[in-house]
Design a protein around this motif. Sequence first.
Motif, PDB file in Angstrom:
ATOM      1  N   THR A 260       0.829  -1.205   0.000  1.00 51.65           N
ATOM      2  CA  THR A 260       0.000   0.000   0.000  1.00 51.65           C
ATOM      3  C   THR A 260       0.864   1.256   0.000  1.00 51.65           C
ATOM      4  OG1 THR A 260      -0.148   0.018   2.433  1.00 51.65           O
ATOM      5  CG2 THR A 260      -1.850  -1.193   1.226  1.00 51.65           C
ATOM      6  N   LYS A 261       2.062   1.181  -0.551  1.00 57.62           N
ATOM      7  CA  LYS A 261       2.928   2.355  -0.590  1.00 57.62           C
ATOM      8  C   LYS A 261       3.797   2.313  -1.836  1.00 57.62           C
ATOM      9  CE  LYS A 261       6.400   0.159   2.404  1.00 57.62           C
ATOM     10  NZ  LYS A 261       7.338  -0.199   1.358  1.00 57.62           N
ATOM     11  N   GLU A 262       4.345   3.476  -2.167  1.00 57.31           N
ATOM     12  CA  GLU A 262       5.303   3.606  -3.258  1.00 57.31           C
ATOM     13  C   GLU A 262       6.459   4.475  -2.769  1.00 57.31           C
ATOM     14  OE1 GLU A 262       4.442   4.478  -7.321  1.00 57.31           O
ATOM     15  OE2 GLU A 262       2.365   3.776  -7.121  1.00 57.31           O
ATOM     16  N   HIS A 263       7.576   4.398  -3.510  1.00 50.01           N
ATOM     17  CA  HIS A 263       8.778   5.122  -3.113  1.00 50.01           C
ATOM     18  C   HIS A 263       9.224   6.046  -4.234  1.00 50.01           C
ATOM     19  CE1 HIS A 263       9.614   2.699   0.538  1.00 50.01           C
ATOM     20  NE2 HIS A 263       8.981   1.760  -0.153  1.00 50.01           N
ATOM     21  N   CYS A 264       9.751   7.191  -3.831  1.00 50.65           N
ATOM     22  CA  CYS A 264      10.364   8.141  -4.745  1.00 50.65           C
ATOM     23  C   CYS A 264      11.782   8.403  -4.243  1.00 50.65           C
ATOM     24  CB  CYS A 264       9.566   9.440  -4.812  1.00 50.65           C
ATOM     25  SG  CYS A 264      10.268  10.683  -5.927  1.00 50.65           S
ATOM     26  N   LEU A 265      12.773   7.890  -4.972  1.00 55.81           N
ATOM     27  CA  LEU A 265      14.164   8.055  -4.570  1.00 55.81           C
ATOM     28  C   LEU A 265      14.659   9.440  -4.973  1.00 55.81           C
ATOM     29  CD1 LEU A 265      15.747   4.601  -5.510  1.00 55.81           C
ATOM     30  CD2 LEU A 265      15.008   5.409  -3.265  1.00 55.81           C
ATOM     31  N   MET A 266      15.415  10.032  -4.079  1.00 54.24           N
ATOM     32  CA  MET A 266      15.983  11.355  -4.333  1.00 54.24           C
ATOM     33  C   MET A 266      17.494  11.221  -4.432  1.00 54.24           C
ATOM     34  SD  MET A 266      15.878  14.640  -1.806  1.00 54.24           S
ATOM     35  CE  MET A 266      17.199  15.844  -1.814  1.00 54.24           C
ATOM     36  N   GLY A 267      18.056  11.749  -5.512  1.00 53.20           N
ATOM     37  CA  GLY A 267      19.496  11.723  -5.715  1.00 53.20           C
ATOM     38  C   GLY A 267      20.059  13.127  -5.765  1.00 53.20           C
ATOM     39  N   ILE A 268      21.324  13.273  -5.401  1.00 54.65           N
ATOM     40  CA  ILE A 268      21.996  14.561  -5.361  1.00 54.65           C
ATOM     41  C   ILE A 268      23.255  14.489  -6.212  1.00 54.65           C
ATOM     42  CG2 ILE A 268      23.175  13.911  -3.218  1.00 54.65           C
ATOM     43  CD1 ILE A 268      23.262  16.828  -2.453  1.00 54.65           C
ATOM     44  N   LYS A 269      23.517  15.563  -6.927  1.00 61.05           N
ATOM     45  CA  LYS A 269      24.715  15.669  -7.743  1.00 61.05           C
ATOM     46  C   LYS A 269      25.484  16.911  -7.307  1.00 61.05           C
ATOM     47  CE  LYS A 269      26.319  16.089 -12.544  1.00 61.05           C
ATOM     48  NZ  LYS A 269      25.894  16.193 -13.967  1.00 61.05           N
ATOM     49  N   GLY A 270      26.778  16.769  -7.141  1.00 64.05           N
ATOM     50  CA  GLY A 270      27.592  17.886  -6.692  1.00 64.05           C
ATOM     51  C   GLY A 270      27.647  17.968  -5.175  1.00 64.05           C
ATOM     52  N   THR A 271      28.214  19.036  -4.683  1.00 65.04           N
ATOM     53  CA  THR A 271      28.369  19.245  -3.240  1.00 65.04           C
ATOM     54  C   THR A 271      27.336  20.256  -2.769  1.00 65.04           C
ATOM     55  OG1 THR A 271      30.739  18.793  -3.385  1.00 65.04           O
ATOM     56  CG2 THR A 271      29.942  19.927  -1.416  1.00 65.04           C
ATOM     57  N   VAL A 272      26.384  19.785  -1.985  1.00 69.58           N
ATOM     58  CA  VAL A 272      25.336  20.643  -1.417  1.00 69.58           C
ATOM     59  C   VAL A 272      25.216  20.294   0.056  1.00 69.58           C
ATOM     60  CG1 VAL A 272      22.944  21.369  -1.547  1.00 69.58           C
ATOM     61  CG2 VAL A 272      24.126  20.658  -3.629  1.00 69.58           C
ATOM     62  N   ARG A 273      25.399  21.294   0.911  1.00 76.16           N
ATOM     63  CA  ARG A 273      25.344  21.087   2.357  1.00 76.16           C
ATOM     64  C   ARG A 273      24.238  21.954   2.951  1.00 76.16           C
ATOM     65  NH1 ARG A 273      29.685  18.235   4.165  1.00 76.16           N
ATOM     66  NH2 ARG A 273      31.493  18.100   2.786  1.00 76.16           N
ATOM     67  N   ARG A 274      23.541  21.371   3.911  1.00 80.59           N
ATOM     68  CA  ARG A 274      22.439  22.096   4.531  1.00 80.59           C
ATOM     69  C   ARG A 274      22.914  23.342   5.266  1.00 80.59           C
ATOM     70  NH1 ARG A 274      19.751  17.477   8.071  1.00 80.59           N
ATOM     71  NH2 ARG A 274      21.941  17.144   8.519  1.00 80.59           N
ATOM     72  N   SER A 275      24.079  23.258   5.889  1.00 79.91           N
ATOM     73  CA  SER A 275      24.528  24.348   6.755  1.00 79.91           C
ATOM     74  C   SER A 275      25.140  25.503   5.988  1.00 79.91           C
ATOM     75  CB  SER A 275      25.552  23.801   7.758  1.00 79.91           C
ATOM     76  OG  SER A 275      26.643  23.187   7.079  1.00 79.91           O
ATOM     77  N   THR A 276      25.589  25.299   4.761  1.00 79.51           N
ATOM     78  CA  THR A 276      26.297  26.349   4.035  1.00 79.51           C
ATOM     79  C   THR A 276      25.631  26.768   2.729  1.00 79.51           C
ATOM     80  OG1 THR A 276      27.694  24.679   2.949  1.00 79.51           O
ATOM     81  CG2 THR A 276      28.503  25.647   5.010  1.00 79.51           C
ATOM     82  N   ASP A 277      24.755  25.947   2.172  1.00 80.64           N
ATOM     83  CA  ASP A 277      24.145  26.244   0.875  1.00 80.64           C
ATOM     84  C   ASP A 277      22.689  26.660   1.035  1.00 80.64           C
ATOM     85  OD1 ASP A 277      26.408  25.692  -0.767  1.00 80.64           O
ATOM     86  OD2 ASP A 277      26.098  23.574  -0.381  1.00 80.64           O
TER      87      ASP A 277
END
Length: 393
Positions: free
Chosen positions: A254-271
Amino acid sequence: MGDMLKELREKSRKRKQLLVQTLGVSGAEELRQILGTGDVPAKKLSNKPSSSLQENEQYDYKKEALDEMVYRDSSTFLKGTQSSNPHNDYCQHFVDTGQRPQNFIRDVGLADRFEEYPKLRELIRLKDELISQTATPPMYLKCDLASYDFKSLNGKFDVILIEPPLEEYQRTMGATNMQFWSWDRIMNLDVGEVAAQRSFVFLWCGSSDGLDMGRVCLRKWGFRRCEDICWIKTNIKNPGHSKNLDPKAVFQRTKEHCLMGIKGTVRRSTDGDFIHANVDIDLIISEEPEYGSLEKPVEIFHIIEHFCLGRRRLHIFGKDSTIRPGWLTIGPELTNSNFMPDIYSSNFANNQTTTGCTERIEALRPKSPPPKGKGNPGGRGRGSFQRGRGRGR
């Protein structure tokens, strides 16, 4: 001592009366039988030896036969409690009625989800206004993705949403009016060619083997998996038990998934100029679409737009119902086209590729803890203690 005994007896009487009302029995005697607290007569032990074959042959097994019991609901398993639904047994409730346990989760809609969090509700409202003001006019392109050259788009994208018609949907959703794609064909899409230096991809991958194959696709396209958004489907409008199970399956998905991918350098604290993390949750709870429909929840667009401030957004395998301001939608299911590369590129002149951020949004949005070594000079107190994960994204 006598007064205390009277008080205990009165409490016991009230407790029994409450149980009688809850279980719907006539009196205390019937209550003992239901709860199994009545006196059970002890069996008389026979001193006669039981080794005789003749006695065994004359033994009547029908006397020990038990009446077959048919359970029509879960009330039998909830005895001895004082609540109408004491154990919150939603699994048994699903067996009885076909209503999934997720149907009873409260405040799952976008309108009332943050009712008890006024600052977060204001943040969502301000971000929606900013996204609407900075969104490009919707553009769409009808094309055959199997042979289309992605370089013809003449641009790079900050966010790419891929919604492929998986072969899995043919047996689970009953869809037959379209061409389904195998994972080998999906993997051959040149998604990495149109991904910006720092970008994100969101790939719907179903609920079975797509979780593994989706990770393979992300690696081939130059992305690394960093999140998994789960869509939990409710069946409030149409409760029942699905007959479309996977081969050799025991449980119903009863569920589906959506995968998330990241390219490059991205940081929560600085970007913070490119991403705003922790605004939404990685969970979508919404009604299951009608049988034969492959529509995905519109909330995935809200999650993407709230998270990534990039304005260059591409939706692959889009349909007429998914055309949206701020997005370029391409796919074979579209009925018309209005995409012009030069006009689309002009929306990002002077390197205006992000939505920007207001002071109020910056003050309200959740922040990541400071990196190690950048807390208070004294090294003591809460300012120097890093909370959450050790590696920011």
